[in-house]
Design a protein around this motif. Structure first.
Motif, PDB file in Angstrom:
ATOM      1  N   ILE A 108      -3.935 -87.366  18.881  1.00  0.00           N
ATOM      2  CA  ILE A 108      -4.374 -85.980  19.006  1.00  0.00           C
ATOM      3  C   ILE A 108      -3.138 -85.087  18.979  1.00  0.00           C
ATOM      4  O   ILE A 108      -2.227 -85.262  19.797  1.00  0.00           O
ATOM      5  CB  ILE A 108      -5.155 -85.749  20.301  1.00  0.00           C
ATOM      6  CG1 ILE A 108      -6.337 -86.707  20.383  1.00  0.00           C
ATOM      7  CG2 ILE A 108      -5.639 -84.310  20.382  1.00  0.00           C
ATOM      8  CD1 ILE A 108      -7.071 -86.630  21.692  1.00  0.00           C
ATOM      9  N   GLY A 109      -3.080 -84.184  18.042  1.00  0.00           N
ATOM     10  CA  GLY A 109      -1.909 -83.316  17.905  1.00  0.00           C
ATOM     11  C   GLY A 109      -2.245 -81.857  18.172  1.00  0.00           C
ATOM     12  O   GLY A 109      -3.399 -81.431  18.063  1.00  0.00           O
ATOM     13  N   LEU A 110      -1.208 -81.109  18.537  1.00  0.00           N
ATOM     14  CA  LEU A 110      -1.341 -79.677  18.794  1.00  0.00           C
ATOM     15  C   LEU A 110      -0.136 -78.970  18.196  1.00  0.00           C
ATOM     16  O   LEU A 110       1.007 -79.329  18.487  1.00  0.00           O
ATOM     17  CB  LEU A 110      -1.431 -79.410  20.299  1.00  0.00           C
ATOM     18  CG  LEU A 110      -1.431 -77.944  20.738  1.00  0.00           C
ATOM     19  CD1 LEU A 110      -2.710 -77.257  20.267  1.00  0.00           C
ATOM     20  CD2 LEU A 110      -1.299 -77.839  22.256  1.00  0.00           C
ATOM     21  N   ASP A 111      -0.388 -78.001  17.336  1.00  0.00           N
ATOM     22  CA  ASP A 111       0.687 -77.207  16.741  1.00  0.00           C
ATOM     23  C   ASP A 111       0.942 -75.974  17.606  1.00  0.00           C
ATOM     24  O   ASP A 111       0.039 -75.159  17.810  1.00  0.00           O
ATOM     25  CB  ASP A 111       0.335 -76.771  15.321  1.00  0.00           C
ATOM     26  CG  ASP A 111       0.405 -77.927  14.332  1.00  0.00           C
ATOM     27  OD1 ASP A 111       0.926 -78.982  14.723  1.00  0.00           O
ATOM     28  OD2 ASP A 111      -0.077 -77.777  13.199  1.00  0.00           O
ATOM     29  N   VAL A 112       2.162 -75.866  18.112  1.00  0.00           N
ATOM     30  CA  VAL A 112       2.573 -74.701  18.885  1.00  0.00           C
ATOM     31  C   VAL A 112       3.397 -73.803  17.975  1.00  0.00           C
ATOM     32  O   VAL A 112       4.447 -74.224  17.475  1.00  0.00           O
ATOM     33  CB  VAL A 112       3.386 -75.112  20.124  1.00  0.00           C
ATOM     34  CG1 VAL A 112       3.821 -73.881  20.905  1.00  0.00           C
ATOM     35  CG2 VAL A 112       2.561 -76.033  21.014  1.00  0.00           C
ATOM     36  N   ARG A 113       2.954 -72.582  17.775  1.00  0.00           N
ATOM     37  CA  ARG A 113       3.640 -71.638  16.883  1.00  0.00           C
ATOM     38  C   ARG A 113       4.228 -70.504  17.725  1.00  0.00           C
ATOM     39  O   ARG A 113       3.497 -69.836  18.457  1.00  0.00           O
ATOM     40  CB  ARG A 113       2.683 -71.091  15.820  1.00  0.00           C
ATOM     41  CG  ARG A 113       2.114 -72.197  14.928  1.00  0.00           C
ATOM     42  CD  ARG A 113       1.149 -71.673  13.896  1.00  0.00           C
ATOM     43  NE  ARG A 113       0.648 -72.753  13.067  1.00  0.00           N
ATOM     44  CZ  ARG A 113       1.234 -73.192  11.967  1.00  0.00           C
ATOM     45  NH1 ARG A 113       2.346 -72.595  11.543  1.00  0.00           N
ATOM     46  NH2 ARG A 113       0.727 -74.187  11.273  1.00  0.00           N
ATOM     47  N   LEU A 114       5.551 -70.338  17.600  1.00  0.00           N
ATOM     48  CA  LEU A 114       6.272 -69.366  18.428  1.00  0.00           C
ATOM     49  C   LEU A 114       7.104 -68.452  17.545  1.00  0.00           C
ATOM     50  O   LEU A 114       7.486 -68.818  16.425  1.00  0.00           O
ATOM     51  CB  LEU A 114       7.191 -70.099  19.420  1.00  0.00           C
ATOM     52  CG  LEU A 114       6.532 -71.142  20.328  1.00  0.00           C
ATOM     53  CD1 LEU A 114       7.594 -71.896  21.098  1.00  0.00           C
ATOM     54  CD2 LEU A 114       5.552 -70.472  21.271  1.00  0.00           C
ATOM     55  N   THR A 115       7.407 -67.281  18.055  1.00  0.00           N
ATOM     56  CA  THR A 115       8.290 -66.335  17.375  1.00  0.00           C
ATOM     57  C   THR A 115       9.393 -65.924  18.345  1.00  0.00           C
ATOM     58  O   THR A 115       9.124 -65.628  19.508  1.00  0.00           O
ATOM     59  CB  THR A 115       7.520 -65.095  16.914  1.00  0.00           C
ATOM     60  OG1 THR A 115       6.460 -65.499  16.047  1.00  0.00           O
ATOM     61  CG2 THR A 115       8.441 -64.144  16.159  1.00  0.00           C
ATOM     62  N   GLY A 116      10.636 -65.953  17.860  1.00  0.00           N
ATOM     63  CA  GLY A 116      11.764 -65.614  18.718  1.00  0.00           C
ATOM     64  C   GLY A 116      12.934 -65.107  17.900  1.00  0.00           C
ATOM     65  O   GLY A 116      12.760 -64.556  16.805  1.00  0.00           O
ATOM     66  N   THR A 117      14.135 -65.321  18.400  1.00  0.00           N
ATOM     67  CA  THR A 117      15.352 -64.875  17.737  1.00  0.00           C
ATOM     68  C   THR A 117      16.386 -65.987  17.732  1.00  0.00           C
ATOM     69  O   THR A 117      16.331 -66.908  18.555  1.00  0.00           O
ATOM     70  CB  THR A 117      15.956 -63.639  18.432  1.00  0.00           C
ATOM     71  OG1 THR A 117      16.197 -63.961  19.813  1.00  0.00           O
ATOM     72  CG2 THR A 117      15.015 -62.451  18.344  1.00  0.00           C
ATOM     73  N   LEU A 118      17.329 -65.879  16.821  1.00  0.00           N
ATOM     74  CA  LEU A 118      18.454 -66.803  16.744  1.00  0.00           C
ATOM     75  C   LEU A 118      19.632 -66.209  17.511  1.00  0.00           C
ATOM     76  O   LEU A 118      20.016 -65.068  17.270  1.00  0.00           O
ATOM     77  CB  LEU A 118      18.840 -67.059  15.289  1.00  0.00           C
ATOM     78  CG  LEU A 118      17.811 -67.808  14.439  1.00  0.00           C
ATOM     79  CD1 LEU A 118      18.271 -67.887  12.989  1.00  0.00           C
ATOM     80  CD2 LEU A 118      17.564 -69.214  14.981  1.00  0.00           C
ATOM     81  N   GLU A 119      20.187 -66.984  18.421  1.00  0.00           N
ATOM     82  CA  GLU A 119      21.295 -66.525  19.247  1.00  0.00           C
ATOM     83  C   GLU A 119      22.400 -67.571  19.233  1.00  0.00           C
ATOM     84  O   GLU A 119      22.188 -68.737  18.880  1.00  0.00           O
ATOM     85  CB  GLU A 119      20.838 -66.287  20.696  1.00  0.00           C
ATOM     86  CG  GLU A 119      19.641 -65.358  20.843  1.00  0.00           C
ATOM     87  CD  GLU A 119      19.959 -63.914  20.475  1.00  0.00           C
ATOM     88  OE1 GLU A 119      21.158 -63.583  20.383  1.00  0.00           O
ATOM     89  OE2 GLU A 119      19.011 -63.134  20.295  1.00  0.00           O
ATOM     90  N   ALA A 120      23.611 -67.132  19.598  1.00  0.00           N
ATOM     91  CA  ALA A 120      24.730 -68.061  19.693  1.00  0.00           C
ATOM     92  C   ALA A 120      24.526 -68.990  20.889  1.00  0.00           C
ATOM     93  O   ALA A 120      23.996 -68.586  21.928  1.00  0.00           O
ATOM     94  CB  ALA A 120      26.044 -67.300  19.840  1.00  0.00           C
ATOM     95  N   LEU A 121      24.970 -70.231  20.731  1.00  0.00           N
ATOM     96  CA  LEU A 121      24.871 -71.185  21.832  1.00  0.00           C
ATOM     97  C   LEU A 121      25.680 -70.716  23.026  1.00  0.00           C
ATOM     98  O   LEU A 121      25.230 -70.820  24.176  1.00  0.00           O
ATOM     99  CB  LEU A 121      25.371 -72.564  21.372  1.00  0.00           C
ATOM    100  CG  LEU A 121      24.320 -73.548  20.862  1.00  0.00           C
ATOM    101  CD1 LEU A 121      24.990 -74.815  20.379  1.00  0.00           C
ATOM    102  CD2 LEU A 121      23.299 -73.850  21.928  1.00  0.00           C
ATOM    103  N   ASP A 122      26.872 -70.211  22.760  1.00  0.00           N
ATOM    104  CA  ASP A 122      27.736 -69.701  23.830  1.00  0.00           C
ATOM    105  C   ASP A 122      28.105 -68.261  23.503  1.00  0.00           C
ATOM    106  O   ASP A 122      28.605 -67.969  22.412  1.00  0.00           O
ATOM    107  CB  ASP A 122      29.011 -70.540  23.960  1.00  0.00           C
ATOM    108  CG  ASP A 122      28.711 -71.964  24.378  1.00  0.00           C
ATOM    109  OD1 ASP A 122      27.953 -72.142  25.340  1.00  0.00           O
ATOM    110  OD2 ASP A 122      29.241 -72.896  23.746  1.00  0.00           O
ATOM    111  N   SER A 123      27.878 -67.374  24.452  1.00  0.00           N
ATOM    112  CA  SER A 123      28.259 -65.972  24.270  1.00  0.00           C
ATOM    113  C   SER A 123      28.699 -65.420  25.617  1.00  0.00           C
ATOM    114  O   SER A 123      28.328 -65.936  26.675  1.00  0.00           O
ATOM    115  CB  SER A 123      27.093 -65.150  23.710  1.00  0.00           C
ATOM    116  OG  SER A 123      25.987 -65.191  24.588  1.00  0.00           O
ATOM    117  N   VAL A 124      29.514 -64.363  25.555  1.00  0.00           N
ATOM    118  CA  VAL A 124      30.063 -63.797  26.789  1.00  0.00           C
ATOM    119  C   VAL A 124      30.304 -62.310  26.586  1.00  0.00           C
ATOM    120  O   VAL A 124      30.613 -61.861  25.473  1.00  0.00           O
ATOM    121  CB  VAL A 124      31.382 -64.519  27.167  1.00  0.00           C
ATOM    122  CG1 VAL A 124      32.455 -64.292  26.116  1.00  0.00           C
ATOM    123  CG2 VAL A 124      31.869 -64.090  28.532  1.00  0.00           C
TER     124      VAL A 124
END
Length: 357
Positions: free
Chosen positions: A43-59
């Motif tokens: 049994i499968g479930l597709d989760v569809r999300l919307t977001g943004t791309l960010e740097a792994l490390d930021s300061v």
């Protein structure tokens, strides 16, 4: 009157079929129907999300001490190297404090040297018998005090040097400037952010997801990523973090996924992205929709037992899929159910596989 009579005959005929009584030789013979083997499936479930791309490390970067900005050497989108000077505040007061601390150290060292020479003379005179122990001890005490003042002066100079160095803002790592909020002539406080720096070499997708029942199963799952605003090839990520708490304001859960094959393009930072996560939520039994029947208002299927007889059994529905039905209970995988021809059955009627000769 004729219509009522026909209805009564039809009802009596249906009752006889339901009880399994034989109406004649034709109904005593096994009939050929479609045999279908129930198949196990995930049994499968597709989760569809919307977001943004960010740097792994930021300061966010700011000066350690407040002052008036004299220079900002970078702008948004600029790539910087580690230890590169990014900005500067007015160093006049810090330079004057450094010069005064250096002069104080020079004076303290000179006094220390004089005290050391005096202590050495007092010891030499005592050794020759022309001096006193009291004079030698006084000289040693003065030397100890001079050494203490010299150490304090050295510490003050080191602090003044660090303060002078802190008038320059340097990059802590190689990266890309993502925001600039400070301008020359602006007076800023200590640690007030004037630049944002994203580290090179790593991008993650950040999503705000509804609090779905099976969302916890997405940890370490693959997520397929597609950018919405910039032209970039499809990417693949891996979910690394699912917030254990629901945001009180938005009612959503933060999900983070590391992008494993992100192109080396700073334009991706901040870009909108769509993510699809395929989750497995358990196992079910799959049958064609044509095999589904009902009894007492509940879903059911005709199951062929070991004696070749059809029995009507209630089942539990998981969901309908394209051309099939997924069952969560009531039927085991590899059992035989009846498809086409089930409308001719009654409990206990013998059946044959219509596909076999």
């Amino acid at each position: 009157m004729a219509h009522h009579a026909i209805a009564r005959v039809a009802a009596a005929f249906s009752a006889v079929l339901a009880t399994g009584f034989c109406l004649g030789p034709a109904y005593a013979q096994p009939i050929r129907v479609e045999f279908i083997e129930a198949k196990p499936t995930q049994i499968g479930l597709d989760v569809r999300l919307t977001g943004t791309l960010e740097a792994l490390d930021s300061v966010d970067l700011g000066f350690r001490e407040g002052g008036r900005i004299t220079d900002i050497f970078v702008d948004e989108g600029d790539e910087v190297r580690r230890d590169e000077v990014l900005g500067r505040i007015d160093p006049l007061q810090k330079q004057q404090a450094f010069n005064a601390a250096r002069a104080s150290l020079d004076a303290a060292r000179a006094a220390e040297e004089q005290a050391r020479q005096a202590a050495n003379r007092a010891q030499a005179m005592l050794d020759r018998g022309v001096g006193t122990r009291a004079a030698r001890d006084d000289a040693r005490q003065l030397l100890s005090s001079a050494e203490t003042r010299a150490r304090q002066a050295q510490t003050a100079l080191d602090q003044a040097r660090r303060s002078l160095e802190d008038t320059e803002l340097r990059a802590p790592f190689e990266g890309v400037v993502t925001a600039r909020t400070g301008e020359p002539g602006q007076v800023v406080g200590a640690a007030q952010a004037i630049l944002s720096l994203a580290a090179s070499g790593g991008i993650e997708a950040q999503f705000l997801s509804p609090d779905l029942p099976h969302l916890d199963a997405a940890k370490d799952a693959r997520v397929d990523l597609t950018t919405l605003e910039v032209d970039a090839p499809p990417m693949v990520g891996q979910v690394t973090e699912i917030s254990p708490l629901v945001d009180e304001v938005s009612g959503s859960v933060r999900v983070r996924a590391v992008v494993q094959d992100a192109p080396d393009d700073v334009a991706l930072l901040g870009a909108a992205v769509r993510g699809v996560i395929e989750l497995s939520t358990g196992e079910a039994v799959e049958i064609p929709w044509t095999a589904l029947s009902s009894t007492n208002g509940s879903p059911a299927v005709w199951v062929v037992d070991a004696d070749g007889k059809a029995q009507l059994r209630e089942v539990e529905l998981e969901r309908f899929d394209n051309g099939s039905v997924l069952l969560s209970g009531g039927l085991d995988a590899n059992e035989i159910v009846v498809g086409a021809g089930s409308q001719l059955l009654y409990p206990g009627r013998r059946v044959l596989d219509g596909g076999r000769q």
